[in-house]
Design a protein around this motif. Structure first.
Motif, short mmCIF file in Angstrom:
data_model
loop_
_atom_site.label_atom_id
_atom_site.label_comp_id
_atom_site.label_asym_id
_atom_site.label_seq_id
_atom_site.Cartn_x
_atom_site.Cartn_y
_atom_site.Cartn_z
N LEU A 269 16.04 17.12 43.29
CA LEU A 269 15.12 15.99 43.14
C LEU A 269 15.44 14.82 44.07
N LEU A 270 16.69 14.37 44.06
CA LEU A 270 17.04 13.13 44.76
C LEU A 270 16.81 13.20 46.27
N PRO A 271 17.25 14.24 46.97
CA PRO A 271 17.01 14.27 48.43
C PRO A 271 15.52 14.29 48.79
N ARG A 272 14.73 14.96 47.98
CA ARG A 272 13.30 15.06 48.30
C ARG A 272 12.56 13.75 48.00
N LEU A 273 13.04 13.02 47.01
CA LEU A 273 12.47 11.68 46.79
C LEU A 273 12.88 10.75 47.93
N GLU A 274 14.11 10.91 48.42
CA GLU A 274 14.58 10.06 49.52
C GLU A 274 13.76 10.30 50.79
N GLU A 275 13.34 11.56 50.99
CA GLU A 275 12.50 11.87 52.15
C GLU A 275 11.19 11.10 52.11
N ARG A 276 10.71 10.81 50.93
CA ARG A 276 9.45 10.10 50.76
C ARG A 276 9.65 8.59 50.81
N ASP A 277 10.72 8.11 50.18
CA ASP A 277 11.07 6.68 50.20
C ASP A 277 12.46 6.55 49.57
N LYS A 278 13.40 5.99 50.30
CA LYS A 278 14.78 5.92 49.77
C LYS A 278 14.84 5.10 48.48
N SER A 279 13.87 4.19 48.30
CA SER A 279 13.85 3.38 47.07
C SER A 279 13.65 4.25 45.84
N TYR A 280 12.90 5.35 45.98
CA TYR A 280 12.65 6.23 44.85
C TYR A 280 13.95 6.93 44.43
N PRO B 124 0.84 -1.21 0.00
CA PRO B 124 0.00 0.00 0.00
C PRO B 124 0.87 1.25 0.00
N SER B 125 0.35 2.32 -0.57
CA SER B 125 1.07 3.60 -0.57
C SER B 125 0.96 4.22 0.82
N TYR B 126 2.06 4.82 1.25
CA TYR B 126 2.03 5.47 2.57
C TYR B 126 3.13 6.51 2.62
N VAL B 127 2.77 7.73 2.98
CA VAL B 127 3.73 8.81 3.16
C VAL B 127 3.86 9.06 4.65
N ARG B 128 5.07 8.98 5.14
CA ARG B 128 5.32 9.16 6.57
C ARG B 128 4.75 10.49 7.05
N LEU B 129 3.99 10.44 8.13
CA LEU B 129 3.37 11.65 8.66
C LEU B 129 4.42 12.54 9.32
N PRO B 130 4.27 13.86 9.21
CA PRO B 130 5.26 14.77 9.82
C PRO B 130 5.22 14.68 11.34
N GLU B 131 6.39 14.73 11.94
CA GLU B 131 6.50 14.66 13.39
C GLU B 131 7.12 15.94 13.92
N LYS B 132 6.73 16.29 15.12
CA LYS B 132 7.33 17.46 15.77
C LYS B 132 8.69 17.06 16.35
N ASN B 133 9.68 17.87 16.09
CA ASN B 133 11.01 17.62 16.66
C ASN B 133 11.15 18.41 17.96
N ALA B 134 10.55 17.89 19.02
CA ALA B 134 10.58 18.58 20.30
C ALA B 134 11.97 18.50 20.93
N ARG B 135 12.27 19.49 21.76
CA ARG B 135 13.54 19.48 22.47
C ARG B 135 13.58 18.28 23.40
N VAL B 136 14.72 17.59 23.42
CA VAL B 136 14.87 16.45 24.31
C VAL B 136 15.20 16.97 25.71
N ARG B 137 14.37 16.63 26.66
CA ARG B 137 14.52 17.10 28.04
C ARG B 137 15.44 16.18 28.81
N PHE B 138 16.36 16.74 29.57
CA PHE B 138 17.19 15.93 30.45
C PHE B 138 17.33 16.66 31.79
N LEU B 139 17.75 15.93 32.79
CA LEU B 139 17.87 16.46 34.14
C LEU B 139 19.18 17.23 34.27
N THR B 140 19.09 18.48 34.72
CA THR B 140 20.31 19.25 34.95
C THR B 140 20.90 18.86 36.31
N ARG B 141 22.15 19.22 36.53
CA ARG B 141 22.79 18.93 37.81
C ARG B 141 22.05 19.60 38.96
#
Length: 219
Positions: free
Chosen positions: A87-98, A64-81
């Motif tokens: 983040l980490l200490p506050r998750l530990e306050e809730r549960d060290k496993s997190y 079958p004919s198919y033209v790939r649909l356009p996708e948004k190239n969103a910025r890739v988010r990552f965690l800053t230092r």
């Protein structure tokens, strides 16, 4: 999973021909379902892999004919230092496993499901092996000292290091800390971005895209 979903649509709509009309109906169906163009493209790519094999075997005369649909190239988010230090200490306050789970995700590039499914026997000689992955191929990654400590801190609970972590409960506390950080309206601040964080740090250190690809288990 995608193919089973497509097959269900075909059966429910009594579609008999694998032609251009099928593709149009699938695109219409998935748009009404709220799927993004990127998701629709992935689903149709799975279908086309099977159809190409069928064409080579002489089971169908043309693809079958198919033209790939356009996708948004969103910025890739990552965690800053700075975000990590909040983040980490506050998750530990809730549960060290997190906190331990997040450290493991940042330092290995594992998906959340891969980490939660990790068994004690999958960790050996400073490496972790993920057997059940999205790509269907197992992969082994080296562990940082910090990741080793995070696993050790989890102890020998039944099943695996993170088997006692309920994902929905973890996500609830993640979102609570996210609000505390003033990021409530950031749609990309999700646990999966820890995988992006790993990839970003690895590339900055090694400048090797193939290494990043292999570490993430991408085809």
């Amino acid at each position: 999973r995608f193919l089973l979903e497509i097959d269900d649509v075909i059966q429910r709509n009594s579609i008999e021909k694998l032609d251009d009309g099928l593709v149009d109906q699938l695109i219409s169906y998935y748009r009404k379902k709220g799927n993004s163009n990127a998701t629709i493209n992935r689903k149709l790519a799975a279908l086309y892999k099977i159809l190409r094999k069928a064409e080579r075997a002489g089971l169908i005369t043309r693809l079958p004919s198919y033209v790939r649909l356009p996708e948004k190239n969103a910025r890739v988010r990552f965690l800053t230092r700075e975000e990590e230090r909040f983040l980490l200490p506050r998750l530990e306050e809730r549960d060290k496993s997190y906190k331990n789970l997040c450290i493991f995700l940042i330092d290995t590039g594992a998906r959340v499901g891969e980490a939660l499914g990790l068994k004690h026997g999958d960790v050996h000689n400073g490496r972790a092996t993920f057997w059940i992955t999205k790509s269907g191929r197992s992969r082994t990654v080296p562990l940082t000292d910090r990741a080793v400590c995070a696993l050790a801190d989890q102890g020998r609970q039944p099943g695996g290091p993170f088997h006692g972590v309920a994902y929905q409960k973890f996500l609830y506390h993640w979102n609570a800390v996210k609000r505390d950080m003033g990021l409530k309206d950031d749609p990309q601040f999700v646990p999966h971005m820890l995988r992006h964080t790993f990839a970003t740090m690895l590339y900055k250190k090694q400048k090797d895209l193939v290494l990043v690809q292999e570490a993430l288990g991408h085809a």
